[in-house]
Design a protein around this motif. Structure first.
Motif, PDB file in Angstrom:
ATOM      1  N   PHE A   2      46.036  25.658  22.768  1.00  0.00           N
ATOM      2  CA  PHE A   2      47.207  24.931  22.736  1.00  0.00           C
ATOM      3  C   PHE A   2      46.802  23.475  22.319  1.00  0.00           C
ATOM      4  O   PHE A   2      47.627  22.526  22.495  1.00  0.00           O
ATOM      5  N   SER A   3      45.688  23.176  21.827  1.00  0.00           N
ATOM      6  CA  SER A   3      45.241  21.685  21.518  1.00  0.00           C
ATOM      7  C   SER A   3      45.860  21.290  20.365  1.00  0.00           C
ATOM      8  O   SER A   3      46.105  22.369  19.388  1.00  0.00           O
ATOM      9  N   SER A   4      46.184  20.134  20.169  1.00  0.00           N
ATOM     10  CA  SER A   4      46.780  19.434  18.988  1.00  0.00           C
ATOM     11  C   SER A   4      45.470  19.007  18.191  1.00  0.00           C
ATOM     12  O   SER A   4      45.831  18.488  17.167  1.00  0.00           O
ATOM     13  N   GLU A   5      44.247  19.082  18.611  1.00  0.00           N
ATOM     14  CA  GLU A   5      43.177  18.777  17.794  1.00  0.00           C
ATOM     15  C   GLU A   5      42.572  20.099  17.307  1.00  0.00           C
ATOM     16  O   GLU A   5      42.028  20.799  18.008  1.00  0.00           O
ATOM     17  N   VAL A   6      42.755  20.069  16.023  1.00  0.00           N
ATOM     18  CA  VAL A   6      42.282  21.071  15.168  1.00  0.00           C
ATOM     19  C   VAL A   6      40.972  21.096  14.429  1.00  0.00           C
ATOM     20  O   VAL A   6      40.569  20.168  13.654  1.00  0.00           O
ATOM     21  N   LYS A   7      39.974  21.896  15.187  1.00  0.00           N
ATOM     22  CA  LYS A   7      38.473  21.146  14.927  1.00  0.00           C
ATOM     23  C   LYS A   7      37.923  22.301  13.881  1.00  0.00           C
ATOM     24  O   LYS A   7      37.025  21.781  13.051  1.00  0.00           O
ATOM     25  N   PHE A   8      38.345  23.445  13.738  1.00  0.00           N
ATOM     26  CA  PHE A   8      37.690  24.378  12.914  1.00  0.00           C
ATOM     27  C   PHE A   8      38.749  25.052  11.841  1.00  0.00           C
ATOM     28  O   PHE A   8      39.926  24.977  11.927  1.00  0.00           O
ATOM     29  N   VAL A   9      38.187  25.411  10.663  1.00  0.00           N
ATOM     30  CA  VAL A   9      38.868  26.096   9.541  1.00  0.00           C
ATOM     31  C   VAL A   9      39.171  27.450   9.872  1.00  0.00           C
ATOM     32  O   VAL A   9      40.171  28.240   9.570  1.00  0.00           O
ATOM     33  N   ASP A  10      38.397  27.994  10.809  1.00  0.00           N
ATOM     34  CA  ASP A  10      38.530  29.252  11.346  1.00  0.00           C
ATOM     35  C   ASP A  10      39.172  29.143  12.861  1.00  0.00           C
ATOM     36  O   ASP A  10      38.729  28.874  13.661  1.00  0.00           O
ATOM     37  N   ILE A  11      40.639  29.049  12.845  1.00  0.00           N
ATOM     38  CA  ILE A  11      41.387  28.634  14.089  1.00  0.00           C
ATOM     39  C   ILE A  11      41.195  29.998  15.162  1.00  0.00           C
ATOM     40  O   ILE A  11      41.560  29.702  16.283  1.00  0.00           O
ATOM     41  N   ALA A  12      40.548  30.845  15.054  1.00  0.00           N
ATOM     42  CA  ALA A  12      40.264  32.063  15.927  1.00  0.00           C
ATOM     43  C   ALA A  12      39.301  31.546  16.881  1.00  0.00           C
ATOM     44  O   ALA A  12      39.293  31.930  18.175  1.00  0.00           O
ATOM     45  N   LYS A  13      38.415  30.541  16.285  1.00  0.00           N
ATOM     46  CA  LYS A  13      37.369  30.049  17.196  1.00  0.00           C
ATOM     47  C   LYS A  13      38.294  29.202  18.372  1.00  0.00           C
ATOM     48  O   LYS A  13      37.373  28.877  19.467  1.00  0.00           O
ATOM     49  N   GLN A  14      39.536  28.884  18.109  1.00  0.00           N
ATOM     50  CA  GLN A  14      40.237  28.020  19.276  1.00  0.00           C
ATOM     51  C   GLN A  14      40.821  29.052  19.969  1.00  0.00           C
ATOM     52  O   GLN A  14      42.084  28.278  20.776  1.00  0.00           O
ATOM     53  N   SER A  15      41.080  30.051  19.702  1.00  0.00           N
ATOM     54  CA  SER A  15      42.123  30.946  20.523  1.00  0.00           C
ATOM     55  C   SER A  15      41.636  31.253  21.985  1.00  0.00           C
ATOM     56  O   SER A  15      40.592  30.876  22.377  1.00  0.00           O
ATOM     57  N   GLN A  16      42.388  31.920  22.662  1.00  0.00           N
ATOM     58  CA  GLN A  16      42.507  32.047  23.932  1.00  0.00           C
ATOM     59  C   GLN A  16      41.564  33.155  24.465  1.00  0.00           C
ATOM     60  O   GLN A  16      41.252  34.009  23.636  1.00  0.00           O
ATOM     61  N   GLU A  17      41.265  33.228  25.713  1.00  0.00           N
ATOM     62  CA  GLU A  17      40.416  34.399  26.120  1.00  0.00           C
ATOM     63  C   GLU A  17      41.562  35.584  26.191  1.00  0.00           C
ATOM     64  O   GLU A  17      42.890  35.507  26.166  1.00  0.00           O
ATOM     65  N   TRP A  18      40.932  36.731  25.917  1.00  0.00           N
ATOM     66  CA  TRP A  18      41.867  38.053  25.852  1.00  0.00           C
ATOM     67  C   TRP A  18      42.639  38.213  27.020  1.00  0.00           C
ATOM     68  O   TRP A  18      42.301  38.113  28.288  1.00  0.00           O
ATOM     69  N   ILE A  19      43.723  38.664  26.680  1.00  0.00           N
ATOM     70  CA  ILE A  19      44.660  39.267  27.915  1.00  0.00           C
ATOM     71  C   ILE A  19      44.886  40.659  27.635  1.00  0.00           C
ATOM     72  O   ILE A  19      44.791  41.035  26.364  1.00  0.00           O
TER      73      ILE A  19
ATOM     74  N   ASP B 152      38.759  44.888  33.727  1.00  0.00           N
ATOM     75  CA  ASP B 152      37.776  45.709  34.373  1.00  0.00           C
ATOM     76  C   ASP B 152      37.852  47.185  33.784  1.00  0.00           C
ATOM     77  O   ASP B 152      36.783  47.932  34.086  1.00  0.00           O
ATOM     78  N   LYS B 153      39.069  47.740  32.931  1.00  0.00           N
ATOM     79  CA  LYS B 153      38.840  49.002  32.316  1.00  0.00           C
ATOM     80  C   LYS B 153      38.268  48.930  30.989  1.00  0.00           C
ATOM     81  O   LYS B 153      38.153  50.014  30.380  1.00  0.00           O
ATOM     82  N   ILE B 154      38.221  47.752  30.315  1.00  0.00           N
ATOM     83  CA  ILE B 154      37.468  47.754  28.977  1.00  0.00           C
ATOM     84  C   ILE B 154      36.138  47.280  29.011  1.00  0.00           C
ATOM     85  O   ILE B 154      35.703  46.506  29.794  1.00  0.00           O
ATOM     86  N   HIS B 155      35.501  47.995  28.008  1.00  0.00           N
ATOM     87  CA  HIS B 155      34.072  47.527  27.965  1.00  0.00           C
ATOM     88  C   HIS B 155      33.807  46.580  26.809  1.00  0.00           C
ATOM     89  O   HIS B 155      34.441  46.634  25.738  1.00  0.00           O
ATOM     90  N   PHE B 156      33.498  45.411  26.913  1.00  0.00           N
ATOM     91  CA  PHE B 156      33.199  44.188  26.177  1.00  0.00           C
ATOM     92  C   PHE B 156      31.856  44.129  25.520  1.00  0.00           C
ATOM     93  O   PHE B 156      30.825  44.053  26.543  1.00  0.00           O
ATOM     94  N   ASN B 157      31.663  43.658  24.138  1.00  0.00           N
ATOM     95  CA  ASN B 157      30.267  43.622  23.770  1.00  0.00           C
ATOM     96  C   ASN B 157      29.591  42.102  24.471  1.00  0.00           C
ATOM     97  O   ASN B 157      30.460  41.416  24.804  1.00  0.00           O
ATOM     98  N   SER B 158      28.615  41.619  23.828  1.00  0.00           N
ATOM     99  CA  SER B 158      28.020  40.330  24.299  1.00  0.00           C
ATOM    100  C   SER B 158      28.850  39.084  23.763  1.00  0.00           C
ATOM    101  O   SER B 158      28.576  38.169  24.220  1.00  0.00           O
ATOM    102  N   ASP B 159      29.514  39.569  22.500  1.00  0.00           N
ATOM    103  CA  ASP B 159      30.151  38.490  21.784  1.00  0.00           C
ATOM    104  C   ASP B 159      31.693  38.170  22.489  1.00  0.00           C
ATOM    105  O   ASP B 159      32.372  37.515  21.965  1.00  0.00           O
ATOM    106  N   GLY B 160      32.024  39.257  23.452  1.00  0.00           N
ATOM    107  CA  GLY B 160      33.294  39.387  23.808  1.00  0.00           C
ATOM    108  C   GLY B 160      34.512  40.017  23.343  1.00  0.00           C
ATOM    109  O   GLY B 160      35.574  39.903  23.620  1.00  0.00           O
ATOM    110  N   TYR B 161      34.036  41.116  22.528  1.00  0.00           N
ATOM    111  CA  TYR B 161      34.973  41.545  21.593  1.00  0.00           C
ATOM    112  C   TYR B 161      34.733  43.206  22.414  1.00  0.00           C
ATOM    113  O   TYR B 161      34.019  43.671  22.830  1.00  0.00           O
TER     114      TYR B 161
END
Length: 608
Positions: free
Chosen positions: A11-28, A43-52
């Motif tokens: 929700f920031s108005s400061e756009v730092k990256f051209v890849d705006i996924a880098k500013q996305s929220q944590e998964w819901i 807790d029902k989902i397995h995530f890898n070390s990069d959070g996917y």
């Protein structure tokens, strides 16, 4: 002059990256058969070390918000979504039209979706090499130091304890969250801008984390830059997690029975250890490349003094002590909350002027303290803080009319002079004092954020805002121009060669021109660049071989840019907005300027 860059949020108005996924929220988590926004089934989902996620229970999906705080200022055009692996990506809750896509059904656990990218228009060919949005970079170029406190999510950084393996890397699914942005991005940004980085080490970082952090900086930060190192941020401030953490640690270690003393005694202990680790890692280079920072509560001078006295000889581990430099115009929004809505801007500014003697006395007090202990004085945060402090202290309590008037004053032209007043005061008391050698940074807080009842902290309200319309930015930039008139606002010369023809913008006798040459620079056919004045800097940013157009920026005395595209065949000029200008420059057919100094004799007649 230094500056604090903002935090990383969707929700920031400061756009730092051209890849705006880098500013996305944590998964819901969500379910097809439930209307709940977040079913909280991580807790029902397995995530890898990069959070996917690598697999899902039946009926469950993950979602995240992206780019939600930019509103009408957003960059429109064709966004490109890229990912590795096999799975289905959906888009909702936005105005969009899908031009092309591929769907492979549910996620393949043997080859799950990962490396998700959402690329702003035009940057799909260069995002991996140039991660930062050029409009974000534009107004950072005049600062000689950048503080990454919010960028690194220092206030409440997690998890506890903080280990090196828990940090975000450049491959993480987002740079948002309590882990903060990747250290590699902070180093990259400082390297690109030639700005000294100011790192805030997480409060619960273990020794290995500190050593690994320092090692990465030592190996990849430009050798001509100095790393300012501070343990956490405002450990004295009870609204932050690091304050409660340090108090508990101090009491557990029996450093003192009084909580407020146990807090600063633990801060002194751990901050000394952190800087000592950095010095060991850098070894013989530490004296030139590491600059430890110690800070405590500026507003209570006796409390600050007690903390310094407890530090004792350990103060020589640090090169700097730090304070704040906020001005609230004699707490006008607190003490005169009822009258403020009816005041004129001139009346409000009178309170700002009346505050200057007390602010000068405060600066002198801490300058004398720095001299007494043989260290430098720096400012970790400073700038206007005209707002109702009750909003921060009491869960958002504020008066709507008072808040609106405070925000209006922060935007008003009177604020330009008030900002310059405090900068000039700091410059007189601290920067020009013969004792100041490497210190003296005034760290403005902060670069970009939207004004709210919690304060108008951002110099800019959003990335891409016209600097000429922003009183706070004008105040800072006019100060820099007057105090450091010889500091360049851009390169003195910029040239591009295309076969037998070369294009360039060049400085001759303090005046810029642009043009082309077909005889290796002996003579130039000059262009009449529109919208320029005496003293402006002209920069050639690129040449499009297919369209025969050149891209020229005109930088005025406050670092504000005007953008021009010139067709060398039709001799027509156009003036795009900043986002469009830089999107064009990202195209793969663009020839960039030659490296500084590598000008193949084109500079022989100019002061380059």
């Amino acid at each position: 002059m230094g500056i604090n860059v903002g935090g990383i949020t969707y929700f920031s108005s400061e756009v730092k990256f051209v890849d705006i996924a880098k500013q996305s929220q944590e998964w819901i988590t969500q379910r097809d058969d439930q209307k709940s926004w977040n079913t909280q089934e991580h807790d029902k989902i397995h995530f890898n070390s990069d959070g996917y996620p690598t697999s899902f229970p039946a009926g469950v999906r993950v979602a995240k918000l992206v780019y939600r705080g930019f509103g009408e200022h957003e960059e429109t055009g064709i966004y490109t979504i890229l990912w590795d692996g096999e799975g289905e990506i959906g888009i909702k809750l936005a105005r969009f039209k899908v031009l092309s896509s591929r769907k492979v059904g549910n996620i393949n656990p043997n080859n799950p979706v990962r490396n998700l990218r959402l690329i702003a228009p035009g940057y799909e060919q260069v995002y991996d090499r140039f991660p930062f949005h050029p409009v974000f970079l534009e107004n950072l170029r005049r600062y000689s130091e950048i503080r990454y406190m919010d960028f690194y999510s220092t206030n409440g950084h997690g998890p506890e304890p903080t280990t090196w393996s828990s940090r975000h890397t450049v491959h993480s699914h987002s740079q948002a969250g309590t882990e903060g942005g990747a250290l590699e991005f902070m180093i990259d940004l400082s390297n690109r801008l030639g700005a000294n980085p100011w790192f805030c080490i997480p409060h619960a970082a273990d020794d290995n984390y500190v050593a690994q952090f320092a090692t990465l900086v030592k190996n990849t930060l430009r050798k001509d830059l100095v790393a300012y190192v501070e343990y956490s941020n405002e450990v004295w401030n009870g609204i932050f997690r690091q304050s409660k953490y340090s108090e508990a640690k101090g009491l557990a270690l029996k450093l003192d029975v009084k909580p407020f003393k146990a807090k600063f005694k633990y801060y002194n202990k751990r901050s000394t250890e952190v800087v000592a680790i950095w010095n060991r890692v850098f070894g013989s280079e530490a004296d030139k490349r590491v600059s430890g920072v110690w800070a405590w509560q500026t507003g209570f001078q006796d409390y600050y003094k007690q903390a310094v006295e407890d530090l004792g000889n350990r103060i020589h581990t640090f090169k700097n002590i730090a304070i704040t430099g906020y001005f609230d115009c004699q707490k006008i929004a607190d003490k005169h909350a009822k009258e403020l809505p009816g005041m004129s801007m001139t009346e409000i500014q009178r309170y700002c002027k009346n505050e200057l003697p007390a602010k000068e006395a405060e600066f002198k007090h801490y300058m004398d303290l720095a001299k007494a202990y043989g260290v430098q004085l720096v400012m970790y945060e400073g700038g206007p803080s005209v707002m109702e402090s009750s909003a921060l202290r009491h869960f958002g309590q504020s008066n709507k009319a008072t808040t609106e008037k405070a925000i209006a004053f922060n935007k008003d032209s009177h604020m330009e002079e008030s900002v310059k007043d405090v900068l000039n005061l700091w410059n007189k008391v601290v920067v020009k004092d013969p004792h100041t050698k490497q210190g003296g940074f005034f760290n403005y807080f902060s670069y970009t954020s939207s004004p709210t009842k919690y304060g108008s902290w951002g110099m800019l309200e959003y990335t891409g805002q016209d600097p000429k319309t922003v009183a706070k930015l004008r105040g800072v930039q006019h100060f820099l121009t007057s105090a450091y008139g010889n500091a360049p606002r851009g390169p003195k010369c910029s040239f591009i060669k295309n076969g037998g023809i070369a294009y360039g913008c060049y400085n001759k006798g303090g005046y810029f021109d642009c043009g082309l040459t077909d005889n290796s620079g002996r003579t130039w056919n000059k262009w009449n660049v529109p919208g320029r004045s005496q003293g402006d800097t002209l920069v050639l940013d690129g040449y499009n071989k297919k369209k025969d157009v050149v891209y020229i920026r005109v930088i005025d005395n406050i670092g504000s840019n005007n953008y021009h595209i010139y067709n060398t065949k039709s001799h027509q000029w156009s003036t795009p907005v900043n986002f469009i200008y830089y999107t064009d420059l990202a195209m793969k057919e663009i020839l960039p300027p030659q490296a500084t100094g590598d000008w193949t004799g084109l500079n022989s007649h100019f002061n380059c």
